[in-house]
Design a protein around this motif. Structure first.
Motif, PDB file in Angstrom:
ATOM      1  N   MET A 239       0.718  -1.078   0.057  1.00 38.37           N
ATOM      2  CA  MET A 239      -0.049   0.029   0.044  1.00 38.37           C
ATOM      3  C   MET A 239       0.711   1.225  -0.140  1.00 38.37           C
ATOM      4  O   MET A 239       0.670   2.153  -0.812  1.00 38.37           O
ATOM      5  CB  MET A 239      -0.922  -0.082   1.118  1.00 38.37           C
ATOM      6  N   LYS A 240       1.935   1.376   0.886  1.00 37.41           N
ATOM      7  CA  LYS A 240       2.821   2.454   1.037  1.00 37.41           C
ATOM      8  C   LYS A 240       3.553   2.755  -0.366  1.00 37.41           C
ATOM      9  O   LYS A 240       3.652   3.748  -0.907  1.00 37.41           O
ATOM     10  CB  LYS A 240       3.711   2.077   2.128  1.00 37.41           C
ATOM     11  N   GLU A 241       4.045   1.521  -0.751  1.00 36.59           N
ATOM     12  CA  GLU A 241       4.887   1.580  -2.060  1.00 36.59           C
ATOM     13  C   GLU A 241       3.888   2.073  -3.174  1.00 36.59           C
ATOM     14  O   GLU A 241       4.402   2.813  -4.067  1.00 36.59           O
ATOM     15  CB  GLU A 241       5.368   0.093  -2.502  1.00 36.59           C
ATOM     16  N   GLN A 242       2.733   1.484  -3.266  1.00 33.35           N
ATOM     17  CA  GLN A 242       1.664   2.040  -4.376  1.00 33.35           C
ATOM     18  C   GLN A 242       1.349   3.648  -4.280  1.00 33.35           C
ATOM     19  O   GLN A 242       1.438   4.271  -5.306  1.00 33.35           O
ATOM     20  CB  GLN A 242       0.360   1.176  -4.241  1.00 33.35           C
ATOM     21  N   TYR A 243       1.245   4.140  -2.963  1.00 33.82           N
ATOM     22  CA  TYR A 243       1.143   5.215  -2.725  1.00 33.82           C
ATOM     23  C   TYR A 243       2.217   6.321  -3.081  1.00 33.82           C
ATOM     24  O   TYR A 243       2.058   7.242  -4.064  1.00 33.82           O
ATOM     25  CB  TYR A 243       0.840   5.592  -1.394  1.00 33.82           C
ATOM     26  N   ILE A 244       3.453   5.849  -2.822  1.00 34.33           N
ATOM     27  CA  ILE A 244       4.611   6.692  -3.131  1.00 34.33           C
ATOM     28  C   ILE A 244       4.729   6.831  -4.752  1.00 34.33           C
ATOM     29  O   ILE A 244       5.095   7.562  -5.114  1.00 34.33           O
ATOM     30  CB  ILE A 244       5.953   6.207  -2.244  1.00 34.33           C
ATOM     31  N   LYS A 245       4.879   5.772  -5.272  1.00 38.49           N
ATOM     32  CA  LYS A 245       4.784   5.498  -6.782  1.00 38.49           C
ATOM     33  C   LYS A 245       3.849   6.548  -7.397  1.00 38.49           C
ATOM     34  O   LYS A 245       4.214   7.362  -8.287  1.00 38.49           O
ATOM     35  CB  LYS A 245       4.485   4.136  -7.157  1.00 38.49           C
ATOM     36  N   GLN A 246       2.644   6.520  -7.061  1.00 37.11           N
ATOM     37  CA  GLN A 246       1.422   7.452  -7.405  1.00 37.11           C
ATOM     38  C   GLN A 246       1.924   8.882  -7.178  1.00 37.11           C
ATOM     39  O   GLN A 246       1.864   9.650  -8.245  1.00 37.11           O
ATOM     40  CB  GLN A 246       0.182   6.938  -7.011  1.00 37.11           C
ATOM     41  N   VAL A 247       2.329   9.273  -6.194  1.00 39.46           N
ATOM     42  CA  VAL A 247       2.767  10.539  -5.629  1.00 39.46           C
ATOM     43  C   VAL A 247       4.045  10.884  -6.773  1.00 39.46           C
ATOM     44  O   VAL A 247       3.883  11.951  -7.168  1.00 39.46           O
ATOM     45  CB  VAL A 247       3.236  10.654  -4.183  1.00 39.46           C
ATOM     46  N   GLU A 248       4.966  10.034  -7.003  1.00 42.74           N
ATOM     47  CA  GLU A 248       6.074  10.494  -7.857  1.00 42.74           C
ATOM     48  C   GLU A 248       5.452  10.449  -9.353  1.00 42.74           C
ATOM     49  O   GLU A 248       5.972  11.483  -9.930  1.00 42.74           O
ATOM     50  CB  GLU A 248       7.167   9.330  -7.689  1.00 42.74           C
TER      51      GLU A 248
END
Length: 152
Positions: A1-10
């Motif tokens: 969940m965290k990785e997906q959120y960070i990738k989307q922010v990026e």
């Protein structure tokens, strides 16, 4: 969940590469610190907001209007695709303009039985025409997407 959120922010951020890396590093630290203090990833995400909201506020802190930067990129991409299409269609038109009838040799008015094939085995002009059509379709899709995003 965290990785997906960070990738989307990026993905949402319209910042230089170095600044993006800094934001990603900071986000990882925020998640790590929150987890150490008993917060779940979901709670951190709720606190930070959607990836788009977070990206927009972060870009604002850098003094960049995230929305206008994305809009500009969409317009530039559409223009480049249109230019490629126009160039491809122009090349095709210019090469076809002064051509003798299919099968004619030189400036003959009638066709002959002699067939000449290119060394490549395919018609380069057909490929140029296909590139022109593909670029035109891409340009239209990019324009539609840019208009649709601007209405929101």
């Amino acid at each position: 969940m965290k990785e997906q959120y960070i990738k989307q922010v990026e993905k949402e951020l319209s910042l230089p590469h170095k600044a993006k890396k800094e934001v990603v590093r900071d986000l990882n630290e925020v998640f790590a610190s929150a987890l150490e203090h008993g917060e779940t990833e979901q709670q951190v995400i709720q606190r930070l907001g959607t990836p788009k909201e977070f990206a927009d506020s972060t870009a604002e802190q850098f003094g960049i209007d995230n929305a206008s930067s994305k809009k500009r990129k969409g317009i530039i991409s559409a223009l480049v695709a249109l230019i490629v299409a126009v160039v491809a269609f122009s090349i095709y038109a210019v090469t076809r303009l002064g051509k003798a009838p299919e099968g004619a040799i030189g400036q003959a008015d009638a066709t002959t039985n002699i067939q000449i094939e290119s060394a490549l085995g395919f018609d380069v002009l057909q490929i140029i025409l296909a590139v022109g059509f593909a670029a035109a379709v891409i340009a239209v899709l990019l324009i539609i997407r840019t208009i649709h995003k601007n209405r929101r």
